[in-house]
Design a protein around this motif. Structure first.
Motif: not given
Ligand SMILES: *[C@@H]1O[C@H](CO)[C@@H](O)[C@H](O)[C@H]1NC(C)=O
Ligand SMILES: *[C@@H]1O[C@H](CO)[C@@H](O)[C@H](O)[C@H]1NC(C)=O
Ligand SMILES: *[C@@H]1O[C@H](CO)[C@@H](O)[C@H](O)[C@H]1NC(C)=O
Ligand SMILES: *[C@@H]1O[C@H](CO)[C@@H](O)[C@H](O)[C@H]1NC(C)=O
Ligand SMILES: *[C@@H]1O[C@H](CO)[C@@H](O)[C@H](O)[C@H]1NC(C)=O
Ligand SMILES: *[C@@H]1O[C@H](CO)[C@@H](O)[C@H](O)[C@H]1NC(C)=O
Ligand SMILES: *[C@@H]1O[C@H](CO)[C@@H](O)[C@H](O)[C@H]1NC(C)=O
Ligand SMILES: *[C@@H]1O[C@H](CO)[C@@H](O)[C@H](O)[C@H]1NC(C)=O
Ligand SMILES: *[C@@H]1O[C@H](CO)[C@@H](O)[C@H](O)[C@H]1NC(C)=O
Length: 404
Positions: A48-54, A73-75, A158-169
């Motif tokens: 649950p603390n994976a940095s990919e999870i926002s 949210k995550f990719g 074979s897959g992975k989680l991807i960290k998504l950028p946050n919106y700026s506002k």
């Protein structure tokens, strides 16, 4: 009257289906539970603390969600995604989730369970274009008093989680039941606060709202503390928070999260209720202090004070918005006007008497009206763009005259 009642019960027996203007409204959600995947080699597991999870909204150190419409949210890559829920998950809590810009889907989850939310046959799964990659999963808790605990996220081996950028506002709504979506169709996901935050489509948002809560730090409708205290803490005033934290909740670390650019405060409807025995002097003093407190943690935020509609009463041959603490909120506004960071949002004339449902809260339509006006107010005053140019925000609003 008696005749009318028996006609109604006959209808209920004849058909268990709820029709809204000719369309079926689903109240049974697909069961997404699967067996534990801990020992299944076809899955790759993240903690649950994976940095990919926002995490969106307020979550505590145990990855338990709080307040209204918290989410994550995550990719991801691969052809399946599952989430494991920890023991602190409320029984049967309804969560909303969606793949990319597809419509929201719903499922009930319970503690100590794993739910597969995405497979290659999930609607929208194969529609992602190269330009839209990565595929994303977003999940939100619908009910303010219930919550989930994230125990892990799983993708195919074979897959992975991807960290998504946050919106700026970032926008934050601080409120009570009116902002938490009490009695609206999908509760938090039907509230005006959701309509505002999610409605912009291109901002991060947090809804620190809980039914019955006062601004003044007093016991209101069973909430032990008011927002003047609780807002500085991670958890809300729910019974489950009391069960987990007693009267010693985690302090929310504002510095570890993106600061809000705009804060909407909609508080005082409960303070204004004689049941809670709060004076207008206490309310005014508390509000003046609270604005300063919000400014202290978000020094660059614009703070919008929403006027309180407080329902509608018949007046002569018509109806009028009742309002509450009208002068006090004006006084807070006037006090800070020179600073430039405090603004007044006048709600009079946005809703009408039939936009309030039988439980004294806005109907879904009422919520959408308030959200739409707030969005336009923010666009005109602060130049924010309306960024949700297509994907669904409010679910199950497609029923008027839709007789397919
Ligand atoms: C997550 O927690 C585990 C064990 O609690 C720890 O070993 C790991 O380093 C943590 N990972 C991150 C990204 O913080
Ligand atoms: C749930 O409870 C079980 C048994 O007490 C424990 O082994 C497990 O770690 C708990 N899970 C979480 C996420 O707290
Ligand atoms: C799912 O959640 C909805 C909304 O809270 C609730 O009405 C329903 O009873 C729940 N269903 C189950 C099976 O828990
Ligand atoms: C969690 O579920 C597993 C099997 O699905 C079971 O063995 C375990 O006892 C459960 N733990 C709790 C705390 O309910
Ligand atoms: C998506 O693609 C996979 C593999 O390419 C295929 O097996 C699956 O049937 C497709 N799903 C849908 C909903 O079209
Ligand atoms: C986005 O914000 C969330 C919530 O504070 C945080 O958990 C996450 O790490 C942030 N993501 C990035 C890419 O900074
Ligand atoms: C209401 O508040 C006043 C002043 O704060 C206090 O003196 C009084 O005892 C309170 N009454 C109740 C019923 O709590
Ligand atoms: C509620 O607000 C109205 C309008 O400002 C005021 O007249 C009334 O005294 C307030 N009532 C309470 C109980 O605070
Ligand atoms: C709010 O709007 C109503 C309707 O236009 C108006 O009558 C009222 O004076 C306004 N209140 C304030 C404080 O500006």
């Amino acid at each position: 009257m008696r005749l009318f009642l028996s006609a109604l019960s006959f209808a209920a027996v004849a058909s268990a289906t709820i029709l809204q203007n000719g369309q079926v409204r689903d109240v049974v959600y697909p069961d997404t539970t699967i067996a534990s995947v801990a020992d299944d080699q076809s899955w790759r597991t993240y903690g649950p603390n994976a940095s990919e999870i926002s995490y969106k909204g307020r979550w505590d150190n145990k990855h338990i969600s709080w307040w209204s419409a918290p989410g994550l949210k995550f990719g991801f890559t691969g052809d399946k995604v599952a989430i494991s829920f920890g023991n602190y998950t409320s029984p049967g809590v309804l969560v909303a989730y969606r793949v990319d810009g597809q419509d929201w889907m719903f499922t009930n989850v319970t503690g100590n369970s794993t739910h597969q939310l995405i497979s290659s046959s999930t609607t929208g799964f194969n529609l992602t274009t190269q330009a839209q990659l990565p595929q994303t999963l977003e999940l939100r808790v619908t009910n303010w008093a219930y919550g989930v605990q994230i125990a892990g996220a799983h993708v195919s081996s074979s897959g992975k989680l991807i960290k998504l950028p946050n919106y700026s506002k970032t926008i934050e709504v601080i409120g009570d039941s009116l902002s938490a979506g009490y009695s609206a169709t999908y509760e938090g996901l039907s509230s005006y606060a959701w309509g505002l935050g999610a409605g912009f489509g291109n901002v991060e948002f947090s809804i620190t709202a809980y039914p019955g809560i006062c601004l003044v730090d007093a016991n209101c409708w069973g909430n032990a503390r008011g927002q003047a205290y609780q807002w500085y803490h991670t958890s809300d005033t729910s019974p489950r928070a009391v069960e987990i934290y007693g009267d010693n909740p985690e302090v929310w670390n504002f510095r570890k999260h993106p600061a809000a650019d705009i804060v909407v405060i909609n508080l005082g409807t409960n303070d204004n209720n004689t049941h809670n025995n709060i004076t207008s002097e206490e309310y005014l003093r508390s509000y003046l202090e609270f604005v300063q407190g919000v400014h202290r943690v978000y020094p660059n935020a614009d703070i919008i004070l929403a006027s309180l509609w407080n329902g509608f009463d018949p007046v002569g041959n018509s109806y009028a918005q009742v309002g509450a603490f009208i002068e006090e909120i004006q006084e807070v506004y006037n006090h800070y006007k020179q600073t430039g960071f405090v603004h007044y949002f006048n709600t009079t004339g946005i809703m009408q008497h039939n936009d309030i449902g039988p439980q004294y809260h806005p109907t879904d339509v009422g919520h959408i009206k308030v959200a739409s006006h707030l969005m336009q107010y923010i666009k005109l005053n602060f130049g924010w763009e309306l960024g949700a140019t297509g994907p669904e925000i409010q679910h199950d609003t497609l029923y008027w005259n839709d007789r397919k």
